[in-house]
Scaffold this motif. Structure first.
Motif, PDB file in Angstrom:
ATOM      1  N   ARG A   1       2.968  -4.998  -1.954  1.00 55.66           N
ATOM      2  CA  ARG A   1       4.055  -4.114  -1.506  1.00 55.66           C
ATOM      3  C   ARG A   1       4.413  -4.347  -0.044  1.00 55.66           C
ATOM      4  NH1 ARG A   1       5.931   0.284  -4.092  1.00 55.66           N
ATOM      5  NH2 ARG A   1       6.149   1.425  -2.127  1.00 55.66           N
TER       6      ARG A   1
ATOM      7  N   SER B   1       1.703   4.135   1.483  1.00 55.56           N
ATOM      8  CA  SER B   1       2.728   4.205   2.516  1.00 55.56           C
ATOM      9  C   SER B   1       2.231   4.909   3.764  1.00 55.56           C
ATOM     10  CB  SER B   1       3.967   4.917   1.960  1.00 55.56           C
ATOM     11  OG  SER B   1       4.952   5.052   2.954  1.00 55.56           O
TER      12      SER B   1
ATOM     13  N   ASN C   1       1.597   5.049  -4.440  1.00 56.43           N
ATOM     14  CA  ASN C   1       2.593   4.488  -3.518  1.00 56.43           C
ATOM     15  C   ASN C   1       2.685   5.337  -2.255  1.00 56.43           C
ATOM     16  OD1 ASN C   1       3.215   2.354  -5.197  1.00 56.43           O
ATOM     17  ND2 ASN C   1       5.037   3.315  -6.069  1.00 56.43           N
TER      18      ASN C   1
ATOM     19  N   CYS D   1       7.493  -5.609  -3.534  1.00 52.83           N
ATOM     20  CA  CYS D   1       7.475  -4.402  -4.372  1.00 52.83           C
ATOM     21  C   CYS D   1       7.697  -4.760  -5.838  1.00 52.83           C
ATOM     22  CB  CYS D   1       8.529  -3.413  -3.894  1.00 52.83           C
ATOM     23  SG  CYS D   1       8.129  -2.620  -2.324  1.00 52.83           S
ATOM     24  N   GLU D   2       8.603  -5.703  -6.079  1.00 52.49           N
ATOM     25  CA  GLU D   2       8.840  -6.138  -7.452  1.00 52.49           C
ATOM     26  C   GLU D   2       7.599  -6.811  -8.028  1.00 52.49           C
ATOM     27  OE1 GLU D   2      12.225  -8.631  -7.103  1.00 52.49           O
ATOM     28  OE2 GLU D   2      13.645  -6.975  -6.778  1.00 52.49           O
TER      29      GLU D   2
ATOM     30  N   GLY E   1       8.290   0.186   3.065  1.00 52.27           N
ATOM     31  CA  GLY E   1       9.474   0.700   2.378  1.00 52.27           C
ATOM     32  C   GLY E   1      10.147   1.816   3.141  1.00 52.27           C
TER      33      GLY E   1
ATOM     34  N   ASP F   1       9.026   3.587 -11.107  1.00 53.58           N
ATOM     35  CA  ASP F   1       7.582   3.626 -11.322  1.00 53.58           C
ATOM     36  C   ASP F   1       7.285   3.831 -12.808  1.00 53.58           C
ATOM     37  OD1 ASP F   1       7.266   3.339  -8.624  1.00 53.58           O
ATOM     38  OD2 ASP F   1       6.831   5.457  -8.234  1.00 53.58           O
TER      39      ASP F   1
ATOM     40  N   LYS G   1      10.800  -6.180  -0.195  1.00 55.12           N
ATOM     41  CA  LYS G   1      11.435  -5.876  -1.475  1.00 55.12           C
ATOM     42  C   LYS G   1      10.895  -6.746  -2.595  1.00 55.12           C
ATOM     43  CE  LYS G   1      15.946  -5.528  -3.729  1.00 55.12           C
ATOM     44  NZ  LYS G   1      17.403  -5.668  -3.566  1.00 55.12           N
TER      45      LYS G   1
ATOM     46  N   ASN H   1       5.007  -4.112  -8.778  1.00 56.47           N
ATOM     47  CA  ASN H   1       5.313  -3.396 -10.024  1.00 56.47           C
ATOM     48  C   ASN H   1       4.902  -4.219 -11.243  1.00 56.47           C
ATOM     49  OD1 ASN H   1       6.345  -1.183  -8.690  1.00 56.47           O
ATOM     50  ND2 ASN H   1       8.463  -1.873  -8.791  1.00 56.47           N
TER      51      ASN H   1
END
Length: 679
Positions: free
Chosen positions: A317, A367, A363, A324-325, A596, A354, A321, A328
């Protein structure tokens, strides 16, 4: 016909006209007959159950399946409304507690269980906002109005014209409704269980808490019999032991005493913890709050067993971006293994994108660990855990792949900060979104230097030489002012383009006044782009000093997150932004450590370009003293000027209204528009 008879005829004519007009006015003021109850069975079901009241009348607000914690809170609210007591419930942020409190207030009043409910929040604007949402529901919730016509039909008949309340009548008698900011008195209707009942709002620490009362037409003086406290603190007040102690005392003394001598006050407080020692943790402490019943609820009842997998997920993460993909996809392929041992208290709370409530919670934890433990777990980290403060180390690697000077498409604001020195001006340009996601899009010196690495002491292209090259003379003050004229013109006149082609203009420029404050104040007052330029002064508030949150400010001053804007014409000709450097430098570190939303990145695709920026940001270190991180220059460290610029630029974004959710309540509320909103 004589003059006297003419006058008599005219007098009779005026009397007929006056009587006719009065009859028309009274006909317009009369609201009888009331419409029948639309659905008696639905009303009976809602009157017997607070949960069904929520579900039947506010399905858009309570549209997710309930959790076990919600069932507990609803049962606790019903018990308090029916039988009294003093209860404090700590719910994770975002659990819907404010909406539940508003619904419980209406339920208590409409069913006649309570006569006078007081809504109490951290400050007057927040409390008034909650009451306004209740008023909006009374006007717009169609099924609610249809089933409770004796209470809400008269409100509907006002048609948002508050002046009509004074003359409104039912069966020839005034309804004596009050519809105003901070106070709602329900209409006096024979047979209505809530006839003349009251809901008022108040902020902690205001005179309106002690003075809440209402005189009925029969001469009875009513005082609150039920107080609903919704988040009694702000993020900023929670950081001050002085304010926390004061607010705790107000709740235990003033709020409890609202009912009047010899009468028991029912109190239900819905809180979210922010740090150890704040108002929420004090109210939840059974040793110091005797007679209160408290319960903590968590977003995650238990953490996952395989934390190594979540560490690998977190690393993905942090890559932006695309990361993050990838994260996931990693979670999707190993969800059962990663969820092992974890239990989400509200399985339906899943953010878009999510796969589970556990992923959503983790997450948030990744963060910002400190915020997650405090505001979502209601278990703030202890001193031993808080000693590890995120730093700006690695900022040079937080790359967003945008070219220098190009604004990311998600940004809505462009701001800048200028640090003034005799030889040169240091500046930094920051792009920011409303949620305080930030990106450094440009930084440098004025005049621009042609070397990859330098320090202020060995700068060759100076402001004095630039002033001389322009054919002007003067001392350091003149050179600085001339440099500011050129630099602010460059920053303010440039069309800053986003990568989607949209052009943004510079919205706010802050200038460090430093030891040239008089000259910089004058420059800001008369600058070409003076509308977006403000002088600033940073001060390090340590553990032994009074923080800005506890300052007594004047009516023309404006306080916000970590700063105050003073506008005293007797002292200076422009407004001055004074800010807490310790607080905002610490805040900047958490932005760097956030992935993020609310995070901080730097332009470009090579970390080598930002080596000097990284050096400036690592030139200081923080030490914990009396719950405050105090920042100091490291011995033998290089310059720190771009670190000051970065912190100042984040402050400029805050002045533009950008805020993370945990301190958004500090932003002054805009003038409310009279529109229909979801309850």
């Amino acid at each position: 016909m004589t003059i006297q008879s003419e006058r008599e005829r005219y007098r009779r004519h005026k009397g007929r006209v006056r009587r006719s007009q009065n009859e028309m006015v009274h006909a317009g003021q009369e609201i009888a007959p009331l419409p029948p109850i639309a659905n008696p069975a639905r009303r009976r079901e809602a009157a017997e159950s607070l949960q069904r009241f929520y579900e039947l009348y506010f399905p858009l607000t309570f549209n997710l399946p309930w959790s076990d914690d919600h069932f507990f809170v609803i049962a606790n609210m019903e018990e308090a409304i029916n039988h009294g007591g003093k209860n404090v419930l700590a719910m994770p942020r975002g659990s819907g507690k404010s909406a539940m409190i508003r619904g419980a207030c209406l339920w208590a009043i409409l069913t006649g269980r309570r006569r006078f409910v007081s809504i109490i929040a951290a400050n007057d604007p927040k409390a008034a906002e909650e009451l306004t949402k209740i008023q909006t529901a009374c006007e717009t919730a169609e099924d609610l109005i249809a089933d409770w016509p004796e209470a809400l039909y008269p409100i509907r008949m006002l048609e948002r014209i508050a002046q009509r309340q004074k003359g409104q009548m039912y069966l020839g008698r005034h309804t004596r409704m009050t519809w105003q900011d901070g106070k709602l008195v329900f209409p006096t209707i024979p047979g209505s269980k809530c006839s003349g009942s009251i809901i008022m709002s108040a902020g902690l620490g205001t005179a309106s808490i002690r003075g809440q009362s209402h005189l009925t037409p029969g001469g009875e003086l009513l005082r609150p019999d039920f107080a609903m406290i919704d988040d009694p603190q702000t993020t900023e007040s929670a950081e001050s032991d002085l304010q926390c102690g004061r607010r705790e005392k107000l709740i235990k003394a003033d709020v409890i005493g609202m009912a009047g001598p010899g009468k028991a006050m029912t109190v239900l407080a819905a809180v979210t913890c922010i740090r150890n020692g704040d108002v929420a943790t004090r109210l939840l402490d059974p040793e110091t709050t005797q007679g209160w019943v408290g319960k903590k609820m968590r977003m995650l009842d238990s953490l996952p067993t395989n934390m190594d997998l979540w560490d690998r997920y977190a690393e993905l993460r942090r890559q932006g971006k695309s990361g993050c993909e990838a994260a996931n996809a990693f979670y999707a392929s190993r969800q059962a293994e990663m969820d092992l041992g974890a239990k989400a208290s509200w399985p339906a709370r899943v953010e878009p994108g999510d796969l589970s409530a556990i992923q959503t919670a983790m997450n948030l934890r990744i963060s910002d660990r400190s915020t997650f433990e405090a505001e979502y777990q209601n278990d703030p980290l202890g001193p031993e855990a808080e000693e590890s403060l995120p730093t700006l180390e690695g900022l040079q690697d937080q790359l967003n792949r945008h070219a220098r000077g190009v604004i990311p498409a998600w940004a809505t604001h462009v701001v800048s900060f200028i640090d003034c020195h005799e030889k040169a001006l240091y500046y930094l340009v920051l792009a920011a979104a409303d949620d305080l996601t930030c990106a450094v899009v440009d930084y440098g010196t004025w005049p621009e230097q042609s070397r990859d690495h330098f320090q202020l002491k060995d700068i060759r292209k100076t402001l004095a030489r630039r002033l001389e090259a322009a054919g002007k003379t003067g001392g350091p003050e003149s050179a600085i002012v001339y440099g500011l004229e050129e630099l602010t013109e460059m920053l303010a006149s440039k069309a800053w383009k986003r990568d989607d082609g949209t052009e943004l203009r510079m919205e706010q420029i802050l200038i460090d006044s430093g030891k040239w404050s008089k000259d910089i104040y004058e420059f800001c007052r008369s600058a070409k782009h003076g509308g977006i330029i403000l002088p600033s002064k940073g001060k390090g508030f340590g553990g032994g000093t009074t923080p800005i949150a506890d300052w007594k400010i004047k009516d023309h001053d404006k306080r916000g997150f970590g700063h105050v804007i003073t506008a005293d014409p007797k002292k200076r000709s422009v407004r001055l932004v004074t800010f807490d450097t310790n607080m905002l430098k610490t805040f900047a570190c958490y932005r760097r450590a956030t992935v993020g939303k609310g995070g901080l990145t730097v332009f470009g695709d090579s970390s080598d370009v930002h080596r000097m920026l990284q050096d400036h940001c690592m030139a200081e270190q923080a030490r914990k003293k009396s719950e405050v991180w105090e920042w100091h220059i490291k011995p033998g460290a290089p310059d720190n000027h771009w670190f000051d610029c970065l912190v100042g630029a984040i402050l400029a974004a805050i002045l533009c209204g950008c805020a993370i959710e945990t301190h958004r309540d500090l932003t002054p509320p805009k003038k409310r528009k009279k529109i229909q909103v979801t309850f």
